[in-house]
Design an enzyme around this catalytic site. Structure first.
Site, PDB file in Angstrom:
ATOM      1  NE  ARG A 263      25.164  -2.853 -17.021  1.00 35.28           N
ATOM      2  CZ  ARG A 263      25.330  -1.878 -17.920  1.00 35.28           C
ATOM      3  NH1 ARG A 263      25.885  -2.141 -19.088  1.00 35.28           N
ATOM      4  NH2 ARG A 263      24.916  -0.663 -17.656  1.00 35.28           N
TER       5      ARG A 263
ATOM      6  CG  MET B 186      23.416  12.193 -61.116  1.00 36.90           C
ATOM      7  SD  MET B 186      25.063  12.379 -60.408  1.00 36.90           S
ATOM      8  CE  MET B 186      26.004  11.708 -61.739  1.00 36.90           C
TER       9      MET B 186
ATOM     10  N   GLY C 162      17.546  14.921 -58.994  1.00 31.59           N
ATOM     11  CA  GLY C 162      18.120  16.257 -59.098  1.00 31.59           C
ATOM     12  C   GLY C 162      19.618  16.323 -58.855  1.00 31.59           C
TER      13      GLY C 162
ATOM     14  CD  GLU D 134      30.675  -4.384 -21.027  1.00 29.80           C
ATOM     15  OE1 GLU D 134      30.106  -3.433 -21.580  1.00 29.80           O
ATOM     16  OE2 GLU D 134      30.493  -4.689 -19.840  1.00 29.80           O
TER      17      GLU D 134
ATOM     18  CG  HIS E 234      15.246  19.587 -55.603  1.00 27.31           C
ATOM     19  ND1 HIS E 234      15.600  20.127 -54.386  1.00 27.31           N
ATOM     20  CD2 HIS E 234      16.276  18.817 -56.002  1.00 27.31           C
ATOM     21  CE1 HIS E 234      16.828  19.712 -54.070  1.00 27.31           C
ATOM     22  NE2 HIS E 234      17.255  18.919 -55.034  1.00 27.31           N
TER      23      HIS E 234
ATOM     24  NE  ARG F 247      22.048   1.042 -19.626  1.00 27.84           N
ATOM     25  CZ  ARG F 247      21.215   1.036 -20.654  1.00 27.84           C
ATOM     26  NH1 ARG F 247      19.896   1.037 -20.444  1.00 27.84           N
ATOM     27  NH2 ARG F 247      21.670   1.031 -21.886  1.00 27.84           N
TER      28      ARG F 247
ATOM     29  NE  ARG G 171      16.245  11.764 -69.584  1.00 28.71           N
ATOM     30  CZ  ARG G 171      15.143  11.023 -69.549  1.00 28.71           C
ATOM     31  NH1 ARG G 171      14.841  10.220 -70.563  1.00 28.71           N
ATOM     32  NH2 ARG G 171      14.353  11.065 -68.495  1.00 28.71           N
TER      33      ARG G 171
ATOM     34  CB  THR H 168      27.699  -3.840 -29.760  1.00 27.58           C
ATOM     35  OG1 THR H 168      26.395  -3.308 -29.561  1.00 27.58           O
ATOM     36  CG2 THR H 168      27.623  -5.315 -30.067  1.00 27.58           C
ATOM     37  CG  ASN H 169      26.527   0.945 -26.813  1.00 30.06           C
ATOM     38  OD1 ASN H 169      26.270   0.745 -27.993  1.00 30.06           O
ATOM     39  ND2 ASN H 169      25.617   1.270 -25.924  1.00 30.06           N
ATOM     40  CG  ASP H 170      31.753  -0.311 -22.638  1.00 30.35           C
ATOM     41  OD1 ASP H 170      32.526   0.658 -22.721  1.00 30.35           O
ATOM     42  OD2 ASP H 170      30.906  -0.456 -21.743  1.00 30.35           O
TER      43      ASP H 170
ATOM     44  CE1 TYR I 165      19.310 -10.733 -25.320  1.00 32.85           C
ATOM     45  CE2 TYR I 165      19.653 -13.098 -25.092  1.00 32.85           C
ATOM     46  CZ  TYR I 165      19.882 -11.804 -24.645  1.00 32.85           C
ATOM     47  OH  TYR I 165      20.681 -11.581 -23.553  1.00 32.85           O
TER      48      TYR I 165
ATOM     49  CB  SER J 153      24.461 -10.078 -22.980  1.00 32.16           C
ATOM     50  OG  SER J 153      23.825  -8.969 -23.575  1.00 32.16           O
TER      51      SER J 153
ATOM     52  NE  ARG K  30      12.136   7.659 -60.020  1.00 37.18           N
ATOM     53  CZ  ARG K  30      12.716   8.836 -59.905  1.00 37.18           C
ATOM     54  NH1 ARG K  30      13.998   8.971 -60.154  1.00 37.18           N
ATOM     55  NH2 ARG K  30      12.026   9.887 -59.541  1.00 37.18           N
TER      56      ARG K  30
ATOM     57  CB  CYS L 170      22.250  -5.780 -24.081  1.00 33.98           C
ATOM     58  SG  CYS L 170      23.872  -5.739 -23.315  1.00 33.98           S
TER      59      CYS L 170
ATOM     60  CE  LYS M 194      16.909   9.726 -65.607  1.00 31.90           C
ATOM     61  NZ  LYS M 194      17.640  11.007 -65.559  1.00 31.90           N
TER      62      LYS M 194
HETATM   63  P1  ADP Z   1      16.056  13.791 -63.790  1.00 30.79           P
HETATM   64  O1  ADP Z   1      16.796  12.539 -63.528  1.00 30.79           O
HETATM   65  O2  ADP Z   1      16.514  14.941 -63.004  1.00 30.79           O
HETATM   66  O3  ADP Z   1      14.573  13.567 -63.759  1.00 30.79           O
HETATM   67  P2  ADP Z   1      15.878  13.617 -66.627  1.00 30.79           P
HETATM   68  O4  ADP Z   1      17.018  13.077 -67.383  1.00 30.79           O
HETATM   69  O5  ADP Z   1      14.767  12.668 -66.399  1.00 30.79           O
HETATM   70  O6  ADP Z   1      16.419  14.209 -65.267  1.00 30.79           O
HETATM   71  O7  ADP Z   1      15.383  14.876 -67.442  1.00 30.79           O
HETATM   72  C1  ADP Z   1      14.907  16.082 -66.925  1.00 30.79           C
HETATM   73  C2  ADP Z   1      13.589  16.431 -67.634  1.00 30.79           C
HETATM   74  O8  ADP Z   1      13.764  16.499 -69.021  1.00 30.79           O
HETATM   75  C3  ADP Z   1      12.536  15.393 -67.385  1.00 30.79           C
HETATM   76  O9  ADP Z   1      11.330  16.020 -67.105  1.00 30.79           O
HETATM   77  C4  ADP Z   1      12.464  14.643 -68.651  1.00 30.79           C
HETATM   78  O10 ADP Z   1      11.182  14.135 -68.869  1.00 30.79           O
HETATM   79  C5  ADP Z   1      12.841  15.689 -69.699  1.00 30.79           C
HETATM   80  N1  ADP Z   1      13.466  15.047 -70.845  1.00 30.79           N
HETATM   81  C6  ADP Z   1      14.565  14.278 -70.826  1.00 30.79           C
HETATM   82  N2  ADP Z   1      14.842  13.790 -72.050  1.00 30.79           N
HETATM   83  C7  ADP Z   1      13.894  14.273 -72.877  1.00 30.79           C
HETATM   84  C8  ADP Z   1      13.632  14.106 -74.268  1.00 30.79           C
HETATM   85  N3  ADP Z   1      14.391  13.348 -75.034  1.00 30.79           N
HETATM   86  N4  ADP Z   1      12.576  14.756 -74.763  1.00 30.79           N
HETATM   87  C9  ADP Z   1      11.812  15.526 -73.979  1.00 30.79           C
HETATM   88  N5  ADP Z   1      11.991  15.720 -72.687  1.00 30.79           N
HETATM   89  C10 ADP Z   1      13.030  15.097 -72.117  1.00 30.79           C
HETATM   90 MG    MG Z   2      29.318  -1.521 -21.131  1.00 31.71          MG
HETATM   91 MG    MG Z   3      13.651  12.296 -64.709  1.00 37.99          MG
END
Ligand code: ADP
Ligand code: MG
Ligand code: MG
Length: 902
Positions: free
Chosen positions: A637, A109, A107, A767, A459, A582, A98, A789-791, A874, A786, A343, A854, A29
């Protein structure tokens, strides 16, 4: 100069100082916020505290020296830039705190918004917003709620109850109907809840709020659900998270404000064109949490054309820059657009292939890069069957196809119940209004996830896609009642335990169990869909990338197949031979009786008769397989399992004897069998009389098999075909074993083959650890190795798979003794080292020694990369895994500078 050693580490970076390649240090981020800042996009100012600081904190239990001062300095410059001071009673600066690790963990952290609000600055905020009390108190109650829940572990439901309470008193379901007084009352209620659970008042000092929130983000790295998610996604445990402190912008300032999330292409299908959700008058977390139902992003055009156009321009710019699908979070504050996150976006398996193909067409990436951006796990997912629908099945609801696949199972409403029923072997569908991080265990246990709220970015949707699990979200016709353990849809009432089927591609929900059909991708591999003429974008993309993988790879891909039908299918899937045929199944069914005769034979004569009867049957099996694999190598085999596996179980025989005696029937044969089973009983059959040992102990057994193979090959060649048999001796630990078998085999082969031109190779499995360690000697007697890798894994670790997987693997995974079962993915350090030693020493003794694998690892993506790197010729895997192995072998062979595709 003395200060030289104690030069302080830099723990805090302004957004303008970072860039997208600093993910290790700044987290995903933070690195991408910096990248957007440097691209000149409208990002609210802020700074990032590094993962190094987090790691130092987590190891020592306190913030590293210098961190506090660096935060202070960056905060001051942020305040200068914004012209506001954190928590100033008259004109406060607010910030968000954040998390952001190297790999996105949706979701997982914690995030706290509106840091800096207190009883006094809430008034200043209202003034700042043009006397908007409602907004100010709404922001304040959100701070107490998020801060309480994520920083101080106050149970979130308590806040939600209080909110529901006020809405009920007001007679509304919509939080927008609450006015400033309601929200002021809510703040009081929240503060009481906070005090009750923490034993202290809600902290009024802004800097204390900030420091506690930062520390909570650090701590959240080791929260249970984060640990669980990392394990599931195989993200290393020691990376730590960065913390981003960002000036707040407000989407909850009225109808001309709002917040949204978007993808630059459809992350479900890969189709071109933006895809997103927008929510007016709301703060960011409302969209992600699916609190209210969002509108499609396109509707923003009507609401605020200027921001909409600007957003489209930015999205195009980001795609161009990242050369990939991006997802973004944005907020509009009174008509001004702010970018809050971007991202390279997660996507479904189908979208990964389709988008990679499109980006090649658009000239943004080359085919190597396209190949790098997809993977075998995704391809495997695309080979899953789909629902077969006819008029009998009518959908009762339609939500959003959030993560594809077809899943049927019993309805459950809680994570705990999902885990319970799944442990009993039941397929379950987890049904929720919306999921939250606490549902993770249930989501892992379920076959599919169904929610009544939330969009493609909720989520449930994001986590399910990451897991490759079927998910339908936002099926709002469903009225889900968790406490009563039922949902209603139309006139139907569905209770816990009733079966439903959900289609994660179309978003449709069906009552009962719907039958399934093969995927298009499988139809393509089967040759039933022509990639040149089909209008299926996925099939075209898969074909194109597979073709490139085949051209790029060095590893050959063979299949494990014991029947002509399997061999034929594997060949259609691209197998270039059989790496493991086999022979034991050829001793089953109606042939069991012959095997019994062999085992019970009282003299040479009887034994020879039994073997002579088996010979033509075996020969016919081999003829069929050699024909299907015409021109390609087939490794057969010799018989491997202990012979008592072919006899009925002890208890059954004992009963048979008793019953026969009762009826006055002849019990001689049953008694003889019973005696044989008792005689042949082994404490550790895995380490007992099996493999090459059988061949050395039971005269004529291997000879019969060798003869059958050679005769079958000659028969096929006489018919105008080409047979390339390779005879493989199992469980060899010493070269003398192999030499003995080889001497007899060579004699028989010479006799049978005559001048037919048939060539038969003789080699061995590696093996047993001793075989790997004496590979130089063994290679003198083997034309190929050959790796079984299981055994090799069983004997290398000293555990038997059937016993350990259920008994203690969970604990080993929990303790991190291994990150993934060594039966799923080869243990490169230990078992892999045996492979490496054997490959090197075998080739040193016999240049050109053919090397393959194998075991089941032959179809595992990570293992394929390992085998490529060790230099095997192979891999061999089950027919359905052949395309996966082809793709991964191609990926292993290309080198690309592209980004980490996780
Ligand atoms: P997550 O990784 O769970 O998406 P974020 O850190 O992105 O968590 O934040 C959760 C929500 O809060 C997101 O929708 C983000 O856009 C919003 N948010 C985070 N920082 C700000 C900010 N400075 N101003 C307004 N909204 C924010
Ligand atoms: Mg075997
Ligand atoms: Mg986010």
């Amino acid at each position: 100069m003395a200060a030289h050693d104690s030069v302080e580490r830099k723990y805090v970076y302004d957004f303008a100082e970072g860039n997208k390649d600093l993910k290790d240090l700044l987290g995903g981020k933070g690195a991408n916020l910096a990248e957007m800042t440097n691209l000149g996009l409208p990002v609210p100012p802020g700074f990032t505290i590094t993962t190094e600081a987090c790691k130092a904190y987590l190891t020592t239990g306190r913030e590293p020296d210098g961190l506090a001062a660096q935060i202070e300095a960056h905060l001051e410059s942020l305040e200068r830039e914004m012209g506001r001071r954190l928590g100033d009673p008259d004109d406060p600066l607010l910030v968000s705190v954040r998390s952001g690790a190297k790999f996105s963990m949706p979701g997982m952290m914690e995030t706290v918004l509106n840091v800096g609000l207190n009883d006094r600055s809430v008034v200043g905020l209202s003034a700042q917003a043009g006397r908007n009390d409602r907004f100010a108190w709404d922001s304040y109650r959100r701070l107490i709620q998020m801060f309480g829940k994520t920083v101080c572990e106050v149970p979130g439901e308590e806040f939600e109850h209080a909110l529901d309470e006020i809405k009920r008193a007001k007679g509304t379901h919509n939080d927008l109907d609450l006015d400033a007084d309601d929200l002021r009352g809510l703040v009081d209620a929240y503060k009481k809840i906070f005090a009750k659970h923490t034993g202290r008042e809600f902290p009024q000092e802004p800097r204390e709020q900030l420091d506690l929130a930062i520390r909570a983000v650090f701590d959240s790295w080791n929260a249970e659900r984060a640990v669980l998610y990392r394990r599931q996604e195989r993200i290393p445990a020691d990376l730590g998270t960065a913390v981003n402190v960002v000036a707040m912008v407000f989407g909850n300032l009225g109808p001309d404000s709002g917040t949204g999330v978007a993808f630059t292409r459809d992350p479900g299908s890969g189709a071109q064109g933006i895809y997103g959700d927008y929510l007016a008058n709301a703060q960011g977390e409302d969209v992600v949490a699916g609190i209210r139902n969002t509108v499609p992003l396109q509707e923003l055009e009507q609401l605020d054309k200027t921001s909409y156009d600007q957003l489209l321009g930015i999205m195009a710019r980001l795609e161009e820059h990242y050369k990939d699908l991006c997802d973004i979070e944005f907020t509009i504050e009174r008509g001004k657009l702010w970018m809050l996150q971007t991202r390279v976006g997660k996507r479904t398996a189908a979208a990964a292939f389709v988008i990679a193909g499109q980006l090649v067409d658009e000239g943004l990436i080359d085919l190597d890069e396209a190949l790098h951006r997809v993977n075998g796990a995704q391809l495997a997912q695309l080979m899953f069957p789909r629902f077969q629908l006819d008029h009998e099945f009518e959908a009762v609801a339609k939500g959003i196809g959030a993560s594809p696949g077809a899943a049927s199972g019993k309805v459950v409403f809680t994570s705990a119940r999902a885990v319970e029923l799944a442990a009993e072997g039941e397929a379950v569908i987890l049904v929720r209004r919306e999921t939250n991080p606490d549902d993770l265990n249930g989501m892992i246990a379920a076959k599919g996830i169904l929610t009544s709220r939330g969009g493609k970015t909720s989520h449930a949707a994001v986590v399910a896609r990451g897991m490759g699990k079927t998910c339908v979200s936002g099926a709002d016709e469903l009225d889900v009642n968790v406490p009563a353990k039922r949902f209603t849809v139309g006139d139907h009432v569905v209770n816990e335990g009733d079966v439903v089927s959900i289609d994660g591609t179309t978003g449709k929900v069906y009552l009962g169990e719907v039958p399934v059909m093969p995927s298009e991708v499988v139809q393509y591999f089967e040759g039933e869909l022509d990639p040149e003429t089909t209008d299926d974008a996925l099939v075209r993309a898969v074909h194109r990338i597979m073709t490139h993988a085949d051209a790029a790879r060095r590893l050959r891909v063979r299949t494990n197949a014991d029947t002509g039908a399997d061999a034929a299918r594997a060949r259609r899937f691209g197998a270039e031979g059989i790496g493991l045929c086999r022979t034991e199944h050829m001793f089953l069914g109606d042939r069991r009786e012959l095997v019994e005769r062999l085992i019970l034979a009282s003299g040479e004569r009887e034994r020879e008769d039994a073997l002579a009867a088996l010979l033509p049957l075996q020969r016919a099996d081999f003829v069929e397989i050699f024909r299907e694999m015409d021109g390609l190598p087939v490794t057969v085999r010799l018989i491997d399992p202990p012979l008592h596996e072919f006899l009925p179980p002890l208890e059954q025989l004992a009963v048979n004897v008793a019953v026969a005696q009762e009826r006055g029937e002849d019990v001689a044969k049953e008694e003889a069998l019973l005696a044989a089973v008792r005689r042949m009983h082994e404490e550790n059959p895995m380490l007992g009389l099996r493999g090459v040992r059988l061949g050395l102990v039971i005269p004529g057994l291997f000879a019969m098999q060798v003869r059958a193979i050679a005769e079958a090959a000659v028969a096929v060649v006489r018919d105008g075909g080409t047979a390339c048999p390779e005879i493989m001796v199992p469980l060899v630990g010493a070269v003398q074993e192999l030499e003995t078998v080889r001497a007899e085999a060579e004699r028989i082969i010479a006799e049978v083959v005559g001048d037919s031109g048939v060539e038969v190779l003789i080699g061995t499995m590696i093996e047993v650890p001793r075989a790997a360690l004496t590979a130089g000697q063994i290679a003198e007697a083997a034309e190929f190795f050959s790796f079984g890798t299981n055994d090799l894994t069983q004997m290398g670790w000293g555990f038997s798979r059937d016993d350990v997987e259920g008994a203690f693997f969970w604990r080993y995974l929990e303790l991190g003794i291994f990150g993934i079962s060594p039966f799923e993915s080869i243990d490169a350090d230990g078992v892999g080292r045996l492979v490496r030693i054997a490959a090197e020493e075998g080739r040193a003794a016999r240049p050109g020694l053919k090397l393959g694998v194998c075991g089941e690892h032959g179809g595992d993506p990570d293992s394929v990369h390992f085998f490529h790197e060790v230099g095997l010729d192979y891999v061999s895997c089950s027919p359905f895994r052949v395309p996966v192995a082809r793709l991964e072998a191609g990926r292993a062979a290309i080198t690309t500078t592209g980004s980490d595709s996780r």
